[in-house]
Design an enzyme around this catalytic site. Structure first.
Site, PDB file in Angstrom:
ATOM      1  N   LYS A  60       1.977   4.877  -6.674  1.00 32.69           N
ATOM      2  CA  LYS A  60       1.622   5.283  -8.032  1.00 32.69           C
ATOM      3  C   LYS A  60       0.706   6.512  -8.127  1.00 32.69           C
ATOM      4  CE  LYS A  60       3.408   1.917 -10.897  1.00 32.69           C
ATOM      5  NZ  LYS A  60       3.609   0.737 -10.113  1.00 32.69           N
ATOM      6  N   SER A 311       7.109  -0.322  -1.786  1.00 33.03           N
ATOM      7  CA  SER A 311       6.391   0.414  -2.831  1.00 33.03           C
ATOM      8  C   SER A 311       4.889   0.191  -2.860  1.00 33.03           C
ATOM      9  CB  SER A 311       6.994   0.080  -4.195  1.00 33.03           C
ATOM     10  OG  SER A 311       7.087  -1.321  -4.368  1.00 33.03           O
TER      11      SER A 311
HETATM   12  C1  LIG Z   1       4.624  -0.098 -10.326  1.00 38.62           C
HETATM   13  C2  LIG Z   1       5.235  -0.706  -9.136  1.00 38.62           C
HETATM   14  C3  LIG Z   1       6.618  -0.910  -9.033  1.00 38.62           C
HETATM   15  C4  LIG Z   1       7.571  -0.597 -10.174  1.00 38.62           C
HETATM   16  O1  LIG Z   1       7.544   0.751 -10.528  1.00 38.62           O
HETATM   17  P1  LIG Z   1       8.159   1.240 -11.924  1.00 38.62           P
HETATM   18  O2  LIG Z   1       8.015   2.702 -11.879  1.00 38.62           O
HETATM   19  O3  LIG Z   1       7.381   0.583 -13.008  1.00 38.62           O
HETATM   20  O4  LIG Z   1       9.563   0.766 -11.952  1.00 38.62           O
HETATM   21  C5  LIG Z   1       7.119  -1.405  -7.856  1.00 38.62           C
HETATM   22  N1  LIG Z   1       6.309  -1.745  -6.831  1.00 38.62           N
HETATM   23  C6  LIG Z   1       4.973  -1.584  -6.887  1.00 38.62           C
HETATM   24  C7  LIG Z   1       4.159  -1.974  -5.719  1.00 38.62           C
HETATM   25  C8  LIG Z   1       4.393  -1.061  -8.042  1.00 38.62           C
HETATM   26  O5  LIG Z   1       3.067  -0.906  -8.099  1.00 38.62           O
END
Ligand SMILES: *Cc1c(COP(=O)(O)O)cnc(C)c1O
Length: 325
Positions: A60, A311
Site C-alpha cells: 500500500k 500482498s
Molecule cells: C489492501 C489490501 C489488499 C486489497 O487491495 P485492494 O487494492 O483494496 O484490492 C490485499 N492484500 C492486502 C495485504 C491489503 O492490505
C-alpha cells in the site's frame, strides 16, 4: 459483453511508469521467491512477489506515496485523511511522514492491534469507528470538510491504482512474461494496477482476482457487468472486507481481468502454514489469497508460469499463532 477500449480507461501504463519513477529509492523492490515444493503442489511454476517485505508490511505504500506526491503545496500544508482496515492507513501515515504531510487515519475499532500501533508509530492521528454501525466514508468526508484535509482513498483513486501497479510491473521485469497473474482483491486498486501492468508487459497473461468466499462482490460484479454491493462480510482476510469495487477500478477490471475466483478461510490458514513451514514467509491472511488459489489449482493449467502477489504480512503474532494452532 462490450469492454471499453484501453484508451477510455481512467489510468494508463504511463501513469504506472511515472509512479515507479517517484517510488524509486522510496519503496523496496521486493524479492521474488520460488519453491519447488509449491511448484509440485500447484503443478506449475510459481513466482511469489513478496510485498509482505515491503515498507509498512504491504504494497500500500506504493499507491499512498504516489498519490501524496502529486498534491499541490496548499493541499500538503493542510494534510491528508483516509479510512482503512489497516494497511492503507499505515501506508498513508508513513508516506505522509516521508513527505512532511500530516496524516489523519479513520480506522475500525476492531483493527488488529499491530496495525493500530504501527500507524501511531508512523505519526498518524487515529480516529476510531464501528465498522458494523457507522460509515467510514461519511466520518472521513466530514473531518475532511471541517479541517480542509485531502482524502486519500484506499483504492478508488487513479494515482493509488497507478502506484499499486508498480508491484506487478517489477514482477514482470524480474521474471518475464507469465501465463497467469493471481492478484488479491479487496476494492480493486491492486488488481486494476496489476492488470494494466500485465497488458503492457505480458499481454497474453490472464489476470485473475482472488477474493475470500464470503466477500465475493468482485466476482459478482464481473459476472453482472456492473458494481454489486454486498453486506459487510466476515472473513479472516481483514484487508479484503470491502463491500464494493471502486468506480475507477471496475472499468479497468472489466476490460482487462479474465476472471475472479474465491478461496475459503481454511485455505488461507493452510497457505499461511505452508508459507511459514516451507518458505519461511510470514504472510497475513489477506496476503495469502492468490497463493491459496494457486496451490488449489483454481485458475491455471498444468505447467503454466504463475505470478502470485503476496500482498502483505501484517498480523499480530498472537493472532498468527491462534490461526495456525
Ligand atoms: C489492501 C489490501 C489488499 C486489497 O487491495 P485492494 O487494492 O483494496 O484490492 C490485499 N492484500 C492486502 C495485504 C491489503 O492490505
Amino acid at each position: 459483453m462490450m469492454s471499453s477500449p484501453p484508451g477510455d480507461l481512467p489510468v494508463t501504463f504511463a501513469d504506472i511508469e511515472a509512479a515507479a519513477a517517484r517510488l524509486e529509492g522510496i519503496a523496496h523492490r521486493t524479492p521474488v521467491m520460488t519453491s519447488r515444493t509449491a511448484d509440485a503442489r500447484a503443478d506449475g511454476k510459481l513466482f511469489f512477489k513478496c510485498e509482505n517485505l515491503q515498507r509498512g508490511g504491504a504494497f500500500k505504500i506504493r499507491g499512498a506515496y504516489n498519490a501524496i506526491a502529486l498534491l499541490t503545496p496548499d493541499q500538503r500544508r493542510h494534510g491528508v485523511i483516509t479510512f482503512s482496515s489497516g494497511n492503507h492507513g499505515q501506508a498513508v501515515a508513513l508516506a505522509g511522514r516521508l513527505q512532511g504531510v500530516a496524516a489523519t487515519i479513520v480506522m475500525p475499532n476492531d483493527a488488529p492491534a499491530s496495525k493500530v500501533s504501527a500507524t501511531r508509530e508512523y505519526g498518524g492521528e487515529i480516529i476510531f469507528y464501528d465498522r458494523y454501525t457507522e460509515s467510514r466514508e461519511e466520518i472521513c468526508a466530514k473531518l475532511a470538510a471541517d479541517r480542509g484535509l485531502t482524502i486519500i482513498p484506499p483504492f478508488d483513486h487513479a494515482q493509488v491504482i497507478a502506484g499499486q501497479g508498480t508491484a506487478a510491473r517489477e514482477l514482470f521485469q524480474a521474471v518475464g512474461e507469465l501465463d497467469v497473474l493471481l492478484v488479491n482483491l479487496g476494492g480493486g486498486g491492486l488488481l486494476a494496477g496489476s492488470a494494466l501492468a500485465a497488458q503492457a508487459l505480458s499481454p497474453r497473461c490472464r489476470v485473475v482476482g482472488v477474493e475470500p468466499e464470503a466477500a465475493n462482490d468482485g466476482q459478482q460484479s464481473l459476472r453482472a457487468g456492473k458494481i454489486i454491493r454486498i453486506p459487510v462480510p466476515r472473513s479472516i482476510a481483514d484487508g479484503a472486507l470491502t463491500t464494493f469495487l471502486g468506480e475507477r477500478n471496475f472499468p479497468i477490471i472489466r476490460a482487462l481481468v479474465s476472471d475472479i475466483v474465491t478461496v475459503s478461510d481454511q485455505m488461507l490458514i493452510d497457505t499461511m502454514r505452508f508459507f511459514a513451514e516451507r518458505m519461511k514467509i510470514v504472510a497475513e491472511p489477506t496476503g495469502c489469497l492468490g497463493a491459496a488459489a494457486a496451490l488449489a489449482k483454481r485458475a491455471h493449467q498444468p505447467g503454466e508460469r504463475i505470478g502470485v502477489l503476496i500482498s502483505g504480512g501484517n498480523i499480530d503474532l498472537a493472532r498468527y499463532a491462534e490461526l495456525l494452532r
